[in-house]
Each structure stands twice: as C-alpha cells, then as structure tokens.
Design a protein around this motif. Structure first.
Motif, PDB file in Angstrom:
ATOM      1  N   ASP A 194       0.852  -1.172  -0.177  1.00  0.00           N
ATOM      2  CA  ASP A 194      -0.042   0.026   0.249  1.00  0.00           C
ATOM      3  C   ASP A 194       0.841   1.488  -0.112  1.00  0.00           C
ATOM      4  N   VAL A 195       0.420   2.250  -0.615  1.00  0.00           N
ATOM      5  CA  VAL A 195       0.887   3.698  -0.678  1.00  0.00           C
ATOM      6  C   VAL A 195       1.159   4.284   0.455  1.00  0.00           C
ATOM      7  N   PRO A 196       0.251   4.297   1.563  1.00  0.00           N
ATOM      8  CA  PRO A 196       0.467   5.106   2.816  1.00  0.00           C
ATOM      9  C   PRO A 196       1.407   4.384   3.592  1.00  0.00           C
ATOM     10  N   GLY A 197       1.389   3.055   3.706  1.00  0.00           N
ATOM     11  CA  GLY A 197       2.583   2.547   4.436  1.00  0.00           C
ATOM     12  C   GLY A 197       3.760   2.847   4.075  1.00  0.00           C
ATOM     13  N   VAL A 198       4.158   2.792   2.937  1.00  0.00           N
ATOM     14  CA  VAL A 198       5.170   3.034   2.001  1.00  0.00           C
ATOM     15  C   VAL A 198       5.739   4.230   2.411  1.00  0.00           C
ATOM     16  N   VAL A 199       4.943   5.673   2.181  1.00  0.00           N
ATOM     17  CA  VAL A 199       5.386   6.569   2.354  1.00  0.00           C
ATOM     18  C   VAL A 199       5.770   7.205   3.713  1.00  0.00           C
ATOM     19  N   ARG A 200       4.922   6.500   4.943  1.00  0.00           N
ATOM     20  CA  ARG A 200       5.016   6.771   6.129  1.00  0.00           C
ATOM     21  C   ARG A 200       6.595   5.812   6.679  1.00  0.00           C
ATOM     22  N   SER A 201       7.007   4.952   5.738  1.00  0.00           N
ATOM     23  CA  SER A 201       8.007   4.198   6.168  1.00  0.00           C
ATOM     24  C   SER A 201       9.527   4.804   5.831  1.00  0.00           C
ATOM     25  N   ARG A 202       9.206   5.591   4.519  1.00  0.00           N
ATOM     26  CA  ARG A 202      10.344   6.024   3.699  1.00  0.00           C
ATOM     27  C   ARG A 202      10.967   7.640   4.256  1.00  0.00           C
ATOM     28  N   PHE A 203       9.971   8.367   5.240  1.00  0.00           N
ATOM     29  CA  PHE A 203      10.449   9.727   5.563  1.00  0.00           C
ATOM     30  C   PHE A 203      11.756   9.503   6.185  1.00  0.00           C
ATOM     31  N   LYS A 204      12.142   8.640   7.035  1.00  0.00           N
ATOM     32  CA  LYS A 204      13.440   8.730   7.961  1.00  0.00           C
ATOM     33  C   LYS A 204      14.501   8.437   6.668  1.00  0.00           C
ATOM     34  N   TYR A 205      14.411   7.902   5.694  1.00  0.00           N
ATOM     35  CA  TYR A 205      15.636   8.007   4.511  1.00  0.00           C
ATOM     36  C   TYR A 205      15.678   9.442   3.808  1.00  0.00           C
ATOM     37  N   ALA A 206      14.473   9.929   3.528  1.00  0.00           N
ATOM     38  CA  ALA A 206      14.467  11.359   2.936  1.00  0.00           C
ATOM     39  C   ALA A 206      15.039  12.448   3.815  1.00  0.00           C
ATOM     40  N   ILE A 207      14.640  12.379   4.928  1.00  0.00           N
ATOM     41  CA  ILE A 207      15.238  13.624   5.812  1.00  0.00           C
ATOM     42  C   ILE A 207      16.613  13.201   6.251  1.00  0.00           C
ATOM     43  N   THR A 208      17.147  11.795   6.509  1.00  0.00           N
ATOM     44  CA  THR A 208      18.375  11.847   6.681  1.00  0.00           C
ATOM     45  C   THR A 208      19.511  12.275   5.520  1.00  0.00           C
ATOM     46  N   ALA A 209      18.931  12.389   4.361  1.00  0.00           N
ATOM     47  CA  ALA A 209      19.647  12.917   3.028  1.00  0.00           C
ATOM     48  C   ALA A 209      19.306  14.213   2.979  1.00  0.00           C
ATOM     49  N   ALA A 210      18.083  15.068   3.462  1.00  0.00           N
ATOM     50  CA  ALA A 210      17.957  16.051   3.079  1.00  0.00           C
ATOM     51  C   ALA A 210      18.793  17.296   4.111  1.00  0.00           C
ATOM     52  N   ILE A 211      19.071  16.699   5.152  1.00  0.00           N
ATOM     53  CA  ILE A 211      19.603  17.541   6.270  1.00  0.00           C
ATOM     54  C   ILE A 211      21.162  17.808   5.972  1.00  0.00           C
ATOM     55  N   PRO A 212      21.797  16.919   5.443  1.00  0.00           N
ATOM     56  CA  PRO A 212      23.280  17.514   5.094  1.00  0.00           C
ATOM     57  C   PRO A 212      23.251  18.128   3.677  1.00  0.00           C
ATOM     58  N   ALA A 213      22.089  17.710   2.562  1.00  0.00           N
ATOM     59  CA  ALA A 213      22.147  18.379   1.565  1.00  0.00           C
ATOM     60  C   ALA A 213      21.743  20.045   1.756  1.00  0.00           C
ATOM     61  N   MET A 214      20.851  20.241   2.663  1.00  0.00           N
ATOM     62  CA  MET A 214      20.751  21.754   3.070  1.00  0.00           C
ATOM     63  C   MET A 214      21.957  22.427   3.443  1.00  0.00           C
ATOM     64  N   ILE A 215      22.754  21.739   4.105  1.00  0.00           N
ATOM     65  CA  ILE A 215      23.834  22.428   4.608  1.00  0.00           C
ATOM     66  C   ILE A 215      24.972  22.837   3.736  1.00  0.00           C
ATOM     67  N   LEU A 216      25.032  21.924   2.761  1.00  0.00           N
ATOM     68  CA  LEU A 216      25.927  22.178   1.539  1.00  0.00           C
ATOM     69  C   LEU A 216      25.381  22.896   0.713  1.00  0.00           C
TER      70      LEU A 216
END
Length: 492
Positions: A194-216
């Motif tokens: 299901d899409v909702p469960g997939v989206v909830r479970s992937r936020f941790k990956y997205a935010i882990t990548a976004a934080i250092p990306a914003m710094i650079l």
C-alpha cells in the motif's frame, strides 16, 4: 506477476536464457545511445522498446505466436495498468494546482521573507520539495521552479549552478516522498503493497539525506562577485511573479495527502483533490471553466488543464507498457531465474548481500535508462523476487527501489530531469538578459540531496538501517505466516 512459471509459460531462445534479456538490454543500450546524442525523447524510447521486443522475437525457438501472446500478457499485468491510471489522475491534479497559481503563492513566500544568496537557495529547495510532494511530479516541479524561481534567485544573489541543482534536489525529494508520485505508485504496486504505509516508512531516509544536503546548499549557494542586478529590478520581478492567493491551493493538496495517508484508495484521494481544487478555483475566480476543459469546435480540439494533465502521461504510459512486457519476457525466458541462481552463490544466506544486489541493479539501470520510472519498473521484478526469497518487507523493498531511482533520476547529465531543466533554462534565458544557460555536465556534483539519498540507501543495505521483514513481529521467518488484515500497514 505469476509466482512460478510452468513449462507452458516458458519461452525458449536460441541463445539460452540470455535471450529473454535481449529486449530489455537493447532498450537500455538504445536509451544510452539517444542520450549521448542529446535526444532522450520519450517517443524515441518507445521506438527502442518496440525494436527490442522485435529483436527478441527473432531469437525465439518456439512459435512466434507464443512470444507475442506473452507480450500481451505482460502488458496486461496490474503493475502497468494501475500505474498508468493513477498517473492520469495525478497529472490532472498537478495541472489544476499549477493553473490555480500554487507556484506563484510559493514564490510570494520567498519574496516576502527577503531572503538572499544561500538562504534563497535553501528556501527554493524547501518550496520545490513541498510542491513536488503536493503534485507528485518532479518533472513538473523542475519546469515550474526553473521558470519562476530561478530568475528571481539570480537577482537575489544565488549561485546559478547551485540554485538549479537545488531545484533538482527538491524535485527529487518530492518525487520520492509524494503519495501521488509516479515513482511512489510504481514502487508500491510492483511490490504489492500500500502507498500510505510505504510513504510513512520512507520519511526517515528522505530526511536523513535532506539535512546534510541543505547544509551544503547553504555553504555553496551564494554567488561570488557582483551580479550587476539592481534591487529595484529584483523587486519588480518578484512582484509580477508572486501572488499569495495561490497558497489557497495548499488546501486541496493537504486534503489529498490526508486522504491518501488515511488509507483511502489513491484514485479516491486524487478525485477529491481534483474536485476541491476545481470548485475552489472557479468559486474564487482564480480558474475559469474553460481553463479546466474547453471544447473548441472551430479548431476541432479539446483543451484545458484536465486534458493536459492526462495527455502529458500518454507517451510515458505507452513506454511503460512496453517495458513491463520486456520484463515479463525476461521472466518467461528464464533470465530472472538464472540471475537469481547466479546471485544466490554470491548472496548465500546474507540479507545484507541480497539488499546490496538489489541496490546495485537499481542503480545500474538508472545509470542507463534516462526516465526514472522506466528504470524502476525494469528493476522491480528482480527486487520483488529476491526480496520475497529473504522475506524482506514490501515497504523496505519499495523504499530501496524508489529512493535510489528518484535520486539518480535527477543527477546524471543525460537523465530526463536534468535535460528538462536544461531545455527550460534555454527558454528562460531567452526572456531575461541576466540568465545564462548552464551545461548539464556542470550540475551533477551539486545535486546534493540526490547523492546523499543514494548514499543513505547504500549504507542502509550494509548496516540494516530501517530493515524490516515480513511477519507481524517484524522478525525473519522461515515460513511466511498468513497475515492478519491491515498488518502490512504497521510501521514497526
């Protein structure tokens, strides 16, 4: 896809099981060829997929009729049909939000804060990520933000290359995370979850990548030297391109997100979003009826945002059906089984090696295939089969598939998103004398979110970060238990 192939299903090739991979391999090399030539057009990719299927037919030992039947069986699979229908609805929703002025509302936010240089790059990244998450189209985000935000950023002292890379990074973030994104839909459908469960479970990956990306992005985001743009000119441009009323269309966006995450069918969620956006736009006068749908009898055409939203995905729909068929030929030809046996010797009983093999295949296909959704569908059958053998949870498999695909699809100079940014920038440069066209080869090192997301998923396969298994307790099992209704939605 069928879980097992019978002898009647099996297709035999003159060159053995390698023959089953010929249609897909030809398509991959064709995609590389036209990308190097600077023409990664969807229509050209469709032709390549067709030629690959024809080439495979010439190598078949069985009757050609059997091969042709397998092509149509492959095209009729749910993975392609469901994704296409969802794209039509998602494309329509995106067009209506753009027609209503959501992008102008986001530009108003940036202009009202008075941010400059690196701060403007960060704001652009965040707004692009928000917009892409809202409408589910990274490509649409690239076009919209390159057209509106990029000239403003140049005026406000942002580094031209880093700013455009920030737009690509934001588009990649939203493409990966949006419940209505084509990559999200395909990753969930191909892994039968299901899409909702997939989206909830992937936020941790997205935010882990976004934080250092914003710094650079902040470190490299300020242009060096005097850009020669007056403050008055900056104010003039921002005032003409910003409109706070466009922020009203965050309401239908929020509604779609809420409904989708609440477990409603994606089509139902998008339908309510479309209805809400249409009613809101027409009642406020921001959208005219003919902007949505107009029957032009004089010219013999039907136009409007609804038509554009559907038709924008028609070429991709044709391409996806052909790629799904090529993937099914790989399965019927025994190629997938041979790959699994070869990898089994390498993987042995290691889940980490199994996931690493998935990551390597996904990444490799995305290097070659310029359309990220096409690459995702090509890799999906292998990810599903290997993942099921090791009882890896469908959420985890979908996340490996989507995150890696969404990231690499916005990095390489020959990728569809980067070439789209380049062509859009050419149009923008023709309108503003202070905008210069940037070569695609200069962008790839600065798409920080894409690179970090690739690294995060690679590290996740090695360390087990975020790994989940099938089973109510989230632990590996020798036999998959019969799951209770709703268990797949548990986020352990």
């Amino acid at each position: 896809m069928p879980e097992k192939e019978t002898n009647e299903d099996r297709i035999h090739f003159r060159i053995g099981t390698l023959g089953g991979a010929v249609p897909m391999l030809f398509f991959v090399f064709w995609a590389i060829f036209i990308s190097v030539k600077g023409a990664p057009d969807t229509k050209g990719l469709i032709v390549g997929a067709l030629m690959g299927l024809v080439l495979g037919m010439l190598l078949v030992k069985d009757k050609w009729e059997k091969y042709c039947e397998k092509i149509f069986e492959g095209m009729s699979q749910d993975v392609g049909v469901v994704a296409i229908v969802a794209w039509f609805f998602a494309g329509t929703f995106a067009q209506i939000l753009q027609e209503g002025g959501l992008v102008k509302g986001l530009v108003w936010i940036a202009s009202s804060t008075g941010v400059e240089g690196s701060a403007f790059v960060i704001v652009t990244f965040l707004l692009a990520a928000l917009f892409a998450t809202a409408v589910g189209t990274g490509y649409g985000t690239v076009v919209a933000f390159t057209t509106l935000m990029y000239p403003a950023g140049i005026i406000m002292g942002a580094h031209p290359i880093v700013l455009l890379a920030g737009i690509l990074s934001g588009a990649a973030f939203g493409d990966n995370l949006a419940p209505v994104s084509d990559t999200t839909i395909v990753s969930a459908v191909t892994q039968e979850t299901d899409v909702p469960g997939v989206v909830r479970s992937r936020f941790k990956y997205a935010i882990t990548a976004a934080i250092p990306a914003m710094i650079l992005l902040y470190v490299f985001g300020t242009a060096s030297g005097d850009m020669g743009i007056s403050t008055a000119k900056a104010a003039e441009y921002m005032s003409s391109s910003a409109d706070p009323i466009g922020l009203l269309f965050l309401i239908p966006f929020a509604l779609v997100i809420y409904l989708a995450m609440s477990g409603n069918h994606l089509i139902i969620s998008l339908t309510w979003g479309i209805i809400t956006a249409c009613v809101m736009g027409m009642s406020t006068g921001m959208i005219k009826g003919q902007d949505l749908l107009f029957v032009n009898g004089q010219e013999g055409v039907v136009t409007g945002a609804i038509v554009d939203g559907v038709m924008g995905y028609v070429p991709m729909a044709a391409l996806i059906l052909l790629i799904v068929a090529a993937g099914y030929i790989m399965q019927c030809g025994g190629t997938m089984e041979s790959m699994k046996k070869w990898l089994a010797a390498k993987i042995e009983d290691s889940v980490a090696r199994a996931e690493l093999s998935m990551w390597l295949l996904i990444a490799s296909l995305n290097v070659f295939i310029t359309i990220n959704t096409a690459a995702e569908i090509a890799a999906a059958p292998f990810v599903k089969e290997v993942g099921e053998d090791f009882h890896i949870h469908p959420y985890r498999r979908a996340n490996l598939l989507d995150a890696t695909t969404s990231a690499l699809g916005y990095i390489f100079p020959w990728s569809g998103a980067v070439l789209l940014a380049y062509s859009t920038l050419q149009n923008v440069a023709g309108q503003y004398d202070f905008v210069s066209v940037i070569a695609t080869t200069k962008l790839w090192p600065y798409v920080f979110h894409g690179w970090f997301l690739v690294v995060v998923m690679f590290a996740a396969t090695l360390t087990g970060f975020g790994r989940r298994y099938i089973g109510l307790d989230g632990e590996p099992v020798k036999e998959i238990p019969e799951e209770k209704e709703g268990s797949m939605g548990i986020d352990l």
